[in-house]
Write an enzyme that holds these catalytic residues in place. Structure first.
Site, mmCIF file in Angstrom:
data_model
loop_
_atom_site.group_PDB
_atom_site.id
_atom_site.type_symbol
_atom_site.label_atom_id
_atom_site.label_comp_id
_atom_site.label_asym_id
_atom_site.label_seq_id
_atom_site.Cartn_x
_atom_site.Cartn_y
_atom_site.Cartn_z
ATOM 1 N NE ARG A 1 -26.667 -27.835 18.597
ATOM 2 C CZ ARG A 1 -26.193 -26.759 17.962
ATOM 3 N NH1 ARG A 1 -25.225 -26.062 18.498
ATOM 4 N NH2 ARG A 1 -26.710 -26.382 16.818
ATOM 5 C CD GLN B 1 -21.094 -34.622 19.996
ATOM 6 O OE1 GLN B 1 -20.432 -35.584 19.588
ATOM 7 N NE2 GLN B 1 -20.544 -33.643 20.685
ATOM 8 C CG ASP C 1 -27.163 -31.011 16.426
ATOM 9 O OD1 ASP C 1 -28.043 -30.404 15.782
ATOM 10 O OD2 ASP C 1 -26.393 -30.444 17.217
ATOM 11 C CB SER D 1 -24.207 -30.116 14.214
ATOM 12 O OG SER D 1 -24.333 -29.492 15.470
ATOM 13 C CE1 TYR E 1 -29.228 -24.673 18.841
ATOM 14 C CE2 TYR E 1 -29.778 -25.374 21.061
ATOM 15 C CZ TYR E 1 -29.708 -25.629 19.711
ATOM 16 O OH TYR E 1 -30.109 -26.848 19.228
#
Length: 370
Positions: free
Chosen positions: A121, A126, A129, A132, A226
């Site tokens: 993360r 990003q 990911d 997400s 997390y």
């Protein structure tokens, strides 16, 4: 290098790891893309769509025999694992912490494995990911599913016959899925409350219009972005703080999961007994044991007047959008891992280091071989 795109075998999952648009982009990068027949059919992508993009349609056997890279979304099943060849590279959500035997088989076959769900993360990752991108859709879909299952409407409505009060929604877990659930429920006119062990999510929840139920976590917070497993003391205090809202809620959405472990138990049967008759719980953590004690994966349980729907964070029912986002994540990931169509194997890079689980038949742990 030859990329083989496999059809998902997990029951109920209609997604595909690479869409025709992304297949075309990979081909433009110099990859040879081959797709299993009807791999994208359940996401409204025809074989001809892939052919027009420049990909070829092949059988599963051909892909396992001739591909350098095998890509899918869910973990490989036992039959697929046994077909792996020495030197092949697999890219999927492997959930390696909870599937250690799968990693052992991959290593024994002399293959290499990258796990998409192990993506760190960090800002650089990003656009790769998948958790997400997929959870965002899952949070939206959970609210829509809840709206369908409820016997009430979300918004305040004033009519000649009287006024209808807005529905009350409670969201456990303010990660990507939880935030989207909050936003969607608010747009539909509900009164929304939320809670999370990570106090840093308070501002995010409130910015979307939810009332945040704050419970002092005594520094338990999170790990690597997390949520961590809560202590018994925190779990007890959270129940005490949330019960008032839980017992008034018309819809409850739970999203709390800890990577590689059983989902935290947030709602006991005793609590369900005290909820409103006709209330609905959408448990997005059912695949890992569930946040509600009464949840059963892929089933709707009605008990003590409450409807409990056990489902997953994977948004299979909006598979076209989910596939599109997953494919974009995978494309960005492949671009990061390769240079001139060859893998760079940069083990000093955090993204590569944390997602490379098996390297040429050797299981890695935290950047080290074991």
């Amino acid at each position: 290098m030859i990329i083989g795109v496999l059809k998902e075998t997990q029951k109920g999952d209609n997604r595909v790891a690479i869409t025709p648009k992304i297949a075309k982009q990979l081909i433009e990068k110099g990859f040879d893309v081959r797709v299993e027949e009807d791999a994208g059919a359940n996401s409204s992508y025809k074989n001809s769509d892939y052919s027009k993009a420049g990909a070829s349609i092949r059988t599963k056997e051909d892909l396992f025999k001739n591909s350098d890279i095998l890509i899918k979304i869910n973990p490989f099943d036992n039959k697929e694992l046994e077909k792996l060849k020495k030197g092949q590279i697999v890219i999927a959500q492997l959930f390696h912490k909870s599937h250690p035997n799968d990693m052992k088989i991959i290593a024994e076959r002399g293959a290499t494995a990258y796990s998409m769900d192990a993506m760190p993360r960090i800002s650089r990752a990003q656009d790769m990911d998948v958790l997400s991108s997929q959870n965002n859709l899952a949070g939206y879909k959970a609210v829509i599913k809840g709206a369908y299952e409820m016997t009430k409407i979300f918004p305040l409505m004033m009519t000649a016959a009287g006024t209808i009060s807005p529905a009350r929604v409670l969201v456990y877990g303010v990660g990507v899925a939880g935030l989207q659930a909050i936003a969607t429920a608010k747009r539909l006119g509900a009164i929304v409350e939320a809670t999370d062990i990570r106090t840093e999510t308070k501002e995010q929840a409130e910015s979307l219009g939810a009332k945040f139920i704050l419970v002092d976590n005594n520094g338990e917070e999170s790990e690597g972005g997390y949520a961590k497993v809560a202590s018994e003391d925190y779990a007890r205090r959270q129940k005490e703080a949330v019960d008032k809202s839980l017992f008034k809620a018309d819809l409850v959405i739970t999203t709390a999961m800890v990577p590689g472990r059983r989902s935290p138990l947030l709602i006991t049967e005793e609590q369900v007994k005290q909820m409103q008759n006709g209330a609905v719980i959408i448990d997005l953590a059912a695949a890992q044991g569930g946040n509600c004690e009464l949840s059963v994966m892929n089933k709707t349980v009605v008990k003590h007047g409450v409807k409990i729907i056990g489902t997953t964070i994977a948004p299979e029912s909006v598979s076209t959008n989910a596939s599109d986002l997953y494919a974009k994540n995978t494309f960005n990931y492949l671009v990061h891992l390769t240079e001139g169509n060859q893998f760079k194997w940069d083990l000093e890079d955090q993204i590569t280091d944390e997602t490379l689980i098996v390297y040429n038949g050797t299981i890695r742990q935290n950047g080290k071989t074991s």
